[in-house]
Design an enzyme around this catalytic site. Structure first.
Site: not given
Ligand code: FAD
Length: 315
Positions: A176, A224, A294
């Site tokens: 990520r 998420s 995130e």
């Protein structure tokens, strides 16, 4: 650099694709976000380049918004310019399983119309991820089965120093995250090279779509909220703190998946932010682990990592 308010206002508003006092909530999956002072919504490459150029000429902070699937934006909006990329869609097959795809094209469309139609690999990694190609590259979106940068050959950027072409190598991306585009740069598009698979990718697609339907909470959210810390699963840590189902105003930590915060009933920015901070605090208290978001949080005066020009910042 144009600094006088009346001058940059008239410069921005001279573009037909510039809007003032532009409400951002409808452009986000959280459905949260007040007005940006200005929004630039280019529909083609020329307008995209004009938009980016003007951002370099004026003294306002700016933020690049793709599909808005991974952002939480202040109810007070943003005192600057938001460049919305999702209306600029260009797609060119280049032969030999290579494709040019502009930043505003939806990833989901690519999975269905390119990967599935050609039975390419990557379906297991990219199925069910909403948002644009630009956002996916910026976040290096993916799953346990892989990430988008694995199939990316070259990325085309606009940066304050001009146009850039970056050859993507594995050392430029990680979980990520990536190191080829910072917050003040714009991903205009990329060349992808896909590979034929010997498995039936339609079955892979159906498998992962069903899994998401069964396991993923439904509703307004960003997926998420936190990254998984090395060796841990963020959702499990949050769950073990007993936080599933915790509410603040209209927001709730999903009882189905603790790493999802859902806007259930007209949640405010502060409701969601409260739960984000609560989770960080409780997980740190119990496990001594600092969770990293995130989701990208855009405050009224800039991003968590501020969007004002600073070449020292990593995206
Ligand atoms: C239900 C749901 C499920 C999800 N599942 C997953 C998953 O399985 N895996 C995963 O990785 N993510 C997942 N996500 C998160 C999200 O979909 C991805 O991060 C997505 O790739 C973000 O794309 P976007 O266009 O919406 O970006 P945005 O949310 O608009 O922006 C995200 C970041 O990218 C930057 N950005 C966007 N476009 C550009 C551009 N053209 N140039 C430069 N910077 C840009 C923005 O400034 C921002 O910092 C999920 C989200 C939801 C809502």
């Amino acid at each position: 650099m144009i600094q006088k308010e009346s001058d940059y206002k008239s410069k921005l508003l001279s573009f037909s694709f510039c809007h003032s006092e532009y409400i951002l909530a409808p452009h986000t999956y959280y459905k949260i976000g007040g007005p940006a002072d200005f929004a630039l919504i280019p529909k083609n490459e020329v307008e995209l380049e004009q938009s980016y150029q003007v951002l370099q000429q004026i003294s306002l902070p700016y933020f690049i918004l793709g599909g808005g699937t991974n952002v939480l934006i202040s109810d007070k909006g943003f005192r600057g310019v938001v460049l919305i990329t999702s209306h600029h869609k260009e797609f060119k097959p280049l032969g030999n399983d290579r494709y040019f795809i502009s930043g505003g094209v939806e990833l989901d469309w690519i999975v269905r119309e390119v990967l599935l139609r050609n039975n390419y690999e990557g379906v297991g990694a990219l199925t069910g991820i909403p948002g644009t190609i630009g956002g996916a590259l910026f976040m290096n979106a993916g799953t346990i089965n892989g990430c988008i940068c694995e199939w990316t050959e070259k990325v085309f950027l606009l940066s304050p120093d001009g146009k850039k072409e970056i050859d993507i190598k594995s050392e430029l991306y990680g979980y990520r995250s990536q190191r080829f585009c910072s917050m003040y740069e714009l991903i205009c598009g990329a060349i992808f090279r896909f590979q034929k698979s010997d498995k039936n990718q339609q079955l892979v697609y159906e498998h992962y779509m069903n899994r998401r339907r069964e396991k993923q909470p439904q509703g307004y959210c960003c997926g998420s909220v936190f990254k998984n810390p090395a060796g841990y699963h963020a959702g499990k840590l949050i769950e073990e703190c007993g936080l599933k189902g915790t509410r603040k105003g209209g927001a709730v930590i999903s009882p189905i998946h603790a790493n999802f915060i859902i806007n259930e009933n007209n949640a405010t920015f502060d409701d969601v932010l409260f739960l984000i901070r609560l989770i960080r605090e409780k997980v740190y208290e119990k496990f001594n682990i600092k969770l990293e978001e995130e989701v990208r949080i855009l405050f009224e005066d800039g991003c968590l990592q501020t969007c004002k020009h600073s070449k020292n910042q990593e995206g």
